[in-house]
Design an enzyme around this catalytic site. Structure first.
Site, mmCIF file in Angstrom:
data_model
loop_
_atom_site.group_PDB
_atom_site.id
_atom_site.type_symbol
_atom_site.label_atom_id
_atom_site.label_comp_id
_atom_site.label_asym_id
_atom_site.label_seq_id
_atom_site.Cartn_x
_atom_site.Cartn_y
_atom_site.Cartn_z
ATOM 1 N N ARG A 235 87.715 122.211 61.508
ATOM 2 C CA ARG A 235 89.110 121.913 60.936
ATOM 3 C C ARG A 235 89.635 123.421 61.506
ATOM 4 N NH1 ARG A 235 83.781 122.118 58.978
ATOM 5 N NH2 ARG A 235 83.314 123.537 56.490
ATOM 6 N N HIS B 270 87.051 129.702 57.055
ATOM 7 C CA HIS B 270 86.059 129.608 55.420
ATOM 8 C C HIS B 270 86.142 129.993 54.320
ATOM 9 C CE1 HIS B 270 84.873 125.996 58.645
ATOM 10 N NE2 HIS B 270 85.104 127.517 59.810
ATOM 11 N N GLU C 6 81.116 128.256 59.076
ATOM 12 C CA GLU C 6 80.867 128.275 57.169
ATOM 13 C C GLU C 6 79.548 128.447 56.571
ATOM 14 O OE1 GLU C 6 81.500 128.955 54.224
ATOM 15 O OE2 GLU C 6 83.001 127.837 53.265
ATOM 16 N N ARG D 41 92.242 129.891 55.654
ATOM 17 C CA ARG D 41 91.458 129.257 55.648
ATOM 18 C C ARG D 41 91.928 128.104 56.634
ATOM 19 N NH1 ARG D 41 89.573 127.421 50.171
ATOM 20 N NH2 ARG D 41 88.091 125.650 50.834
ATOM 21 N N HIS D 42 91.045 127.336 57.203
ATOM 22 C CA HIS D 42 91.220 126.174 57.528
ATOM 23 C C HIS D 42 92.412 125.004 56.581
ATOM 24 C CE1 HIS D 42 88.641 123.610 55.319
ATOM 25 N NE2 HIS D 42 87.920 124.832 56.163
ATOM 26 N N ASN E 26 87.383 117.998 52.367
ATOM 27 C CA ASN E 26 87.527 118.963 50.952
ATOM 28 C C ASN E 26 88.268 117.785 50.044
ATOM 29 O OD1 ASN E 26 89.694 121.653 52.884
ATOM 30 N ND2 ASN E 26 87.313 121.847 51.854
HETATM 31 O O1 F6P Z 1 84.030 123.860 49.814
HETATM 32 C C1 F6P Z 1 84.570 124.141 50.733
HETATM 33 C C2 F6P Z 1 83.806 125.065 51.247
HETATM 34 O O2 F6P Z 1 84.162 126.138 52.664
HETATM 35 C C3 F6P Z 1 82.286 124.804 51.502
HETATM 36 O O3 F6P Z 1 81.990 124.496 53.285
HETATM 37 C C4 F6P Z 1 81.442 126.090 51.649
HETATM 38 O O4 F6P Z 1 79.811 125.559 51.140
HETATM 39 C C5 F6P Z 1 82.103 126.438 50.075
HETATM 40 O O5 F6P Z 1 83.751 126.254 50.343
HETATM 41 C C6 F6P Z 1 81.076 127.512 49.780
HETATM 42 O O6 F6P Z 1 82.132 128.167 48.708
HETATM 43 P P1 F6P Z 1 80.684 128.258 47.223
HETATM 44 O O7 F6P Z 1 79.528 129.688 47.907
HETATM 45 O O8 F6P Z 1 81.601 128.670 46.476
HETATM 46 O O9 F6P Z 1 79.957 126.704 47.326
#
Ligand code: F6P
Ligand code: ATP
Length: 460
Positions: A309, A394, A329, A258-259, A265
């Site tokens: 990122r 991501h 993402e 991941r970044h 975050n």
């Molecule tokens: O929190 C970091 C991230 O990359 C968000 O930008 C993204 O919406 C999320 O994780 C995805 O994870 P989940 O599907 O568990 O919400």
């Protein structure tokens, strides 16, 4: 020719990905059948033992399952072992051994029956019939059987004349087969070579001159360095052929990271296009050393998304880089930039629904994991073609790609742990992927949300 010769998807895709590596012989098809809800395809493997049929069968199965196409492999070897025992020596496979011949036919018929049952009762779409199917008589029997149930047959033949690769395949996978359990490896290898000789005696390659001109098939010669296709029909078959053309078996590693930790975050916000936090920048600085320690001087290409990122995280890596929009993402739509707590307060029903079926839940104005899998399909196709790749991505994106390689279900996929500041290294092996994880010692927040435990419904 009165109709479409090749599905356009194949024609348009070919120049991009294939011409540099393959010689392609196209034997023109005059048929075109579109995929519809009742499409049933039996991919029937053809080839001598140790030609990678099971490997190809497993790969195609995983690719289609990942794309939500209902797919199942029917391995005739397993039926043979169940019906006639595991420890059959090479004479069992001698074409002059009438008892062995009929026992093998019986196993093939059992598998065929189960395959048809699966199509009819479980509404299957693609079955992969994994056996040698190395004579015209056997292929004709399969075609006749499938015709009765309106199942299209697509043969996939693997031809390989590289003796050292065949020997390698015997060593890598055949000696550990249940056929040779507890047997001296040298004796097992000798027996397997004798088995191959028996098959060679009776083997007939798919041949358009010998009544097989109207069969649908793809012939892969020497691991796809030459591919011949005949009568390929419709979207799904053409996707399978395109996928087969991209497969290779050279040793390589696929790295995921991941970044580095981002400002969002730290703030607990999802989505957005924020920069790295100071700890995230430290991670970006530490990453090149870790990769170098793993790869030495081997070549590598770094893929990032188009978001700041990931690009910032790749900044200090001295390798060719490529940005993919498809790696951006998961789009959280109206929830982009919010914290999970804010989403729960503003859209409580959505928040609840997401955890009920996270793979299929689509954010308002955004995407679901299922949507992301579809948009990542070209990335997977390109990954199959490439050698060493590092993807800086991501959380949701890497979950989808990881699930493809590690064969995870749609239920597990959205909850895979892909922590920040950790490099995951996958090394594809014969039928699996070996995995190692390297955590870099720089703190980062934990963005993983486990599936909440709901009280079980006891009302009935
Ligand atoms: O929190 C970091 C991230 O990359 C968000 O930008 C993204 O919406 C999320 O994780 C995805 O994870 P989940 O599907 O568990 O919400
Ligand atoms: P059998 O008929 O005994 O079941 P098989 O043809 O199914 O043999 P596999 O078990 O699939 O052979 O062999 C696996 C090995 O084949 C793997 O090590 C893989 O790297 C290699 N392989 C994969 N694709 C090919 C190919 N197109 N040609 C030759 N070998 C391949």
């Amino acid at each position: 020719l009165d109709t479409l010769i090749l599905p356009l998807s194949v024609i348009f895709d070919l120049p991009l990905a294939i011409y540099d590596r393959h010689v392609i012989t196209l034997i023109l098809s005059t048929k075109h059948i579109d995929m519809n809800s009742s499409t049933r395809i039996a991919c029937v493997m053809v080839g001598l033992p140790a030609r990678g049929k099971t490997y190809i069968a497993q790969k195609v199965c995983r690719y289609l399952q990942w794309l939500s196409v209902s797919t199942k492999v029917f391995n005739v070897g397993n039926y043979r072992r169940k019906l006639h025992g595991a420890h059959q020596m090479h004479s069992f496979f001698d074409p002059h051994n009438t008892e062995g011949e009929s026992a093998r036919k019986e196993a093939a018929l059992e598998a065929l029956k189960d395959m048809i049952k699966w199509f009819l009762e479980e509404d299957g779409t693609v079955a992969i019939f994994d056996a040698t199917n190395s004579t015209r008589e056997r292929r004709c029997m399969i075609i006749d059987y499938c015709k009765k149930y309106d199942v299209q047959v697509m043969f996939i033949e693997s031809i390989c004349q590289d003796e050292s690769l065949i020997l390698q395949n015997i060593m890598d996978v055949k000696l550990s087969s249940p056929d040779y359990k507890d047997m001296d490896p040298e004796k097992a290898a000798e027996d397997f070579r004798a088995r191959i000789s028996h098959y060679e005696e009776a083997y007939e390659t798919l041949n358009e001159m010998k009544n097989e001109s109207d069969y649908t098939y793809a012939k892969l010669i020497n691991v796809g360095s030459q591919v011949m296709i005949n009568m390929i029909q419709g979207y799904l078959q053409s996707r399978i052929v395109y996928y087969l053309m991209n497969l290779h078996i050279l040793p390589r590693n696929i790295f995921f990271s991941r970044h580095g930790e981002s400002v969002y975050n730290l703030e607990g916000k999802i989505g957005g296009d924020s920069k790295l936090s100071p700890r995230g920048r430290k991670y970006a600085l530490a990453l090149p050393e870790l990769i170098k320690a793993n790869l030495g001087d081997q070549p590598l290409t770094v893929w990032t998304s188009t978001l700041k990122r990931t690009i910032e995280t790749a900044k200090h890596l001295q390798y060719p880089k490529l940005q993919w929009k498809a790696l951006d993402e998961l789009d959280a739509g109206v929830c982009d930039g919010m914290t999970y707590e804010e989403i729960e307060a503003k859209y409580p029903e959505d928040y609840f629904n997401r955890d009920e079926d996270k793979f299929n839940y689509r954010y308002r104005g955004g995407e679901s994991y299922r949507d992301v899998v579809y948009r990542l399909e070209p990335v997977i196709m390109e990954l199959e073609r490439q050698q060493n790749i590092l993807i800086i991505g991501h959380q949701a994106i890497l979950r989808c790609i990881y699930a493809y390689f590690q064969k995870l279900s749609q239920d597990d996929l959205p909850y895979v742990k892909i922590p920040l500041h950790t490099v995951i290294k996958l090394t594809p092996k014969a039928y699996t992927c070996q995995e190692e994880r390297y955590k870099i010692d720089i703190d980062a927040v934990d963005t993983h949300r486990p599936k909440p435990k709901r009280p079980t419904d006891v009302s009935n």
